[in-house]
Design a protein around this motif. Structure first.
Motif, PDB file in Angstrom:
ATOM      1  N   CYS A 137       0.826  -1.219   0.000  1.00  0.00           N
ATOM      2  CA  CYS A 137       0.000   0.000   0.000  1.00  0.00           C
ATOM      3  C   CYS A 137       0.855   1.262   0.000  1.00  0.00           C
ATOM      4  O   CYS A 137       0.429   2.302  -0.500  1.00  0.00           O
ATOM      5  CB  CYS A 137      -0.925   0.011   1.212  1.00  0.00           C
ATOM      6  N   ARG A 157      -9.104  -6.931  10.477  1.00  0.00           N
ATOM      7  CA  ARG A 157      -8.455  -5.617  10.517  1.00  0.00           C
ATOM      8  C   ARG A 157      -8.613  -4.880   9.192  1.00  0.00           C
ATOM      9  O   ARG A 157      -8.714  -3.662   9.166  1.00  0.00           O
ATOM     10  CB  ARG A 157      -6.976  -5.755  10.879  1.00  0.00           C
ATOM     11  N   LEU A 158      -8.658  -5.616   8.093  1.00  0.00           N
ATOM     12  CA  LEU A 158      -8.822  -4.981   6.780  1.00  0.00           C
ATOM     13  C   LEU A 158     -10.199  -4.326   6.628  1.00  0.00           C
ATOM     14  O   LEU A 158     -10.328  -3.286   5.992  1.00  0.00           O
ATOM     15  CB  LEU A 158      -8.616  -6.010   5.661  1.00  0.00           C
ATOM     16  N   VAL A 159     -11.214  -4.939   7.190  1.00  0.00           N
ATOM     17  CA  VAL A 159     -12.585  -4.446   7.004  1.00  0.00           C
ATOM     18  C   VAL A 159     -13.149  -3.738   8.238  1.00  0.00           C
ATOM     19  O   VAL A 159     -14.329  -3.420   8.284  1.00  0.00           O
ATOM     20  CB  VAL A 159     -13.538  -5.594   6.583  1.00  0.00           C
ATOM     21  N   SER A 161     -14.310  -1.188  11.186  1.00  0.00           N
ATOM     22  CA  SER A 161     -14.963   0.118  11.227  1.00  0.00           C
ATOM     23  C   SER A 161     -14.260   1.004  12.253  1.00  0.00           C
ATOM     24  O   SER A 161     -13.665   0.500  13.207  1.00  0.00           O
ATOM     25  CB  SER A 161     -16.425  -0.046  11.640  1.00  0.00           C
ATOM     26  N   TYR A 167      -9.609  -1.672  14.190  1.00  0.00           N
ATOM     27  CA  TYR A 167      -9.327  -0.517  13.332  1.00  0.00           C
ATOM     28  C   TYR A 167      -7.926   0.002  13.611  1.00  0.00           C
ATOM     29  O   TYR A 167      -7.534   0.198  14.760  1.00  0.00           O
ATOM     30  CB  TYR A 167     -10.355   0.574  13.613  1.00  0.00           C
ATOM     31  N   THR A 171      -6.107  -0.967   8.300  1.00  0.00           N
ATOM     32  CA  THR A 171      -7.417  -0.503   7.829  1.00  0.00           C
ATOM     33  C   THR A 171      -7.264   0.807   7.067  1.00  0.00           C
ATOM     34  O   THR A 171      -7.809   0.966   5.966  1.00  0.00           O
ATOM     35  CB  THR A 171      -8.361  -0.278   9.035  1.00  0.00           C
ATOM     36  N   LEU A 172      -6.545   1.742   7.651  1.00  0.00           N
ATOM     37  CA  LEU A 172      -6.392   3.075   7.052  1.00  0.00           C
ATOM     38  C   LEU A 172      -5.657   3.036   5.712  1.00  0.00           C
ATOM     39  O   LEU A 172      -5.957   3.826   4.826  1.00  0.00           O
ATOM     40  CB  LEU A 172      -5.658   3.992   8.029  1.00  0.00           C
ATOM     41  N   THR A 174      -5.514   0.382   3.570  1.00  0.00           N
ATOM     42  CA  THR A 174      -6.153  -0.429   2.535  1.00  0.00           C
ATOM     43  C   THR A 174      -7.534   0.082   2.099  1.00  0.00           C
ATOM     44  O   THR A 174      -7.849   0.057   0.919  1.00  0.00           O
ATOM     45  CB  THR A 174      -6.297  -1.890   2.981  1.00  0.00           C
ATOM     46  N   GLN A 175      -8.353   0.519   3.039  1.00  0.00           N
ATOM     47  CA  GLN A 175      -9.736   0.842   2.686  1.00  0.00           C
ATOM     48  C   GLN A 175      -9.903   1.936   1.624  1.00  0.00           C
ATOM     49  O   GLN A 175     -10.795   1.836   0.793  1.00  0.00           O
ATOM     50  CB  GLN A 175     -10.548   1.163   3.940  1.00  0.00           C
ATOM     51  N   PRO A 176      -9.049   2.965   1.577  1.00  0.00           N
ATOM     52  CA  PRO A 176      -9.253   3.966   0.515  1.00  0.00           C
ATOM     53  C   PRO A 176      -8.989   3.452  -0.906  1.00  0.00           C
ATOM     54  O   PRO A 176      -9.504   3.994  -1.869  1.00  0.00           O
ATOM     55  CB  PRO A 176      -8.224   5.060   0.855  1.00  0.00           C
ATOM     56  N   TYR A 178      -8.740  -0.269  -1.743  1.00  0.00           N
ATOM     57  CA  TYR A 178      -9.120  -1.648  -2.043  1.00  0.00           C
ATOM     58  C   TYR A 178     -10.439  -2.004  -1.399  1.00  0.00           C
ATOM     59  O   TYR A 178     -10.815  -1.516  -0.387  1.00  0.00           O
ATOM     60  CB  TYR A 178      -8.026  -2.620  -1.582  1.00  0.00           C
TER      61      TYR A 178
END
Length: 178
Positions: A137, A157-159, A161, A167, A171-172, A174-176, A178
């Motif tokens: 990332c 941890r990837l998904v 909230s 979190y 998380t921070l 990957t989420q933006p 993927y």
């Protein structure tokens, strides 16, 4: 696809044993392999990096899709086996975490690599999953898609909230994207 007994026989004929210290486990469930490959949405225009290729269970399906292929395998015995089985692939022997900076620029093969065609897949051991995903990332050339089998704790941890215990950095990062 190999059955469990075929895998055991292949390991024996090659003089190989699974190394628990390296978190080695080989995919043999055809349904799981098909789901992974389908999730990749591969085309011949793609450049695919498979981390921890092992005996090539995923690799044989990638080859069928005619994508450009780089395999990264830490176990030198398995890397030698992969060289024989998949001569069309570029094989990097070593730890993906240590080789990350060397394998991303290597994809061009004399051509410009379009970032939308860069896919990374793998069946990752728990100890490698989080640091590898973080480094991918943070790379200058981020993969367009990453498809990994990982332990449930890493997936949570990837998904995650916001304001939950799972979190965090993973998380921070990957989420933006993927």
């Amino acid at each position: 696809m190999l059955t469990a007994s075929e895998l055991k026989a292949l390991l024996k004929t090659q003089g190989l044993r699974l190394d628990k210290r390296r978190g080695q486990h080989h995919l043999i469930d055809g349904r799981v392999i098909e789901r992974i490959i389908e999730s990749c949405r591969l085309s011949p225009a793609d450049t695919v990096v498979e981390i921890g290729a092992g005996l090539g269970a995923l690799t044989e399906f990638i080859v069928e899709r005619e994508a450009r292929l780089t395999l990264i395998e830490k176990d030198r015995r398995l890397a030698a086996f992969l060289r024989l089985r998949f001569p069309q692939a570029c094989i990097i022997e070593g730890d993906a975490l240590e080789k990350l900076s060397s394998f991303i620029p290597q994809f061009s093969w004399g051509q410009a690599l379009h970032p939308s065609s860069f896919v990374v897949i793998g069946n990752l051991p728990y100890s490698v999953a989080s640091p590898l995903i973080v480094r991918l990332c943070e790379a200058d050339l981020r993969p367009s898609r990453m498809v990994f089998t990982i332990q449930r704790e890493v997936a949570q941890r990837l998904v995650a909230s916001p304001r939950t215990s799972d979190y965090g950095l993973l998380t921070l990062l990957t989420q933006p994207f993927y």
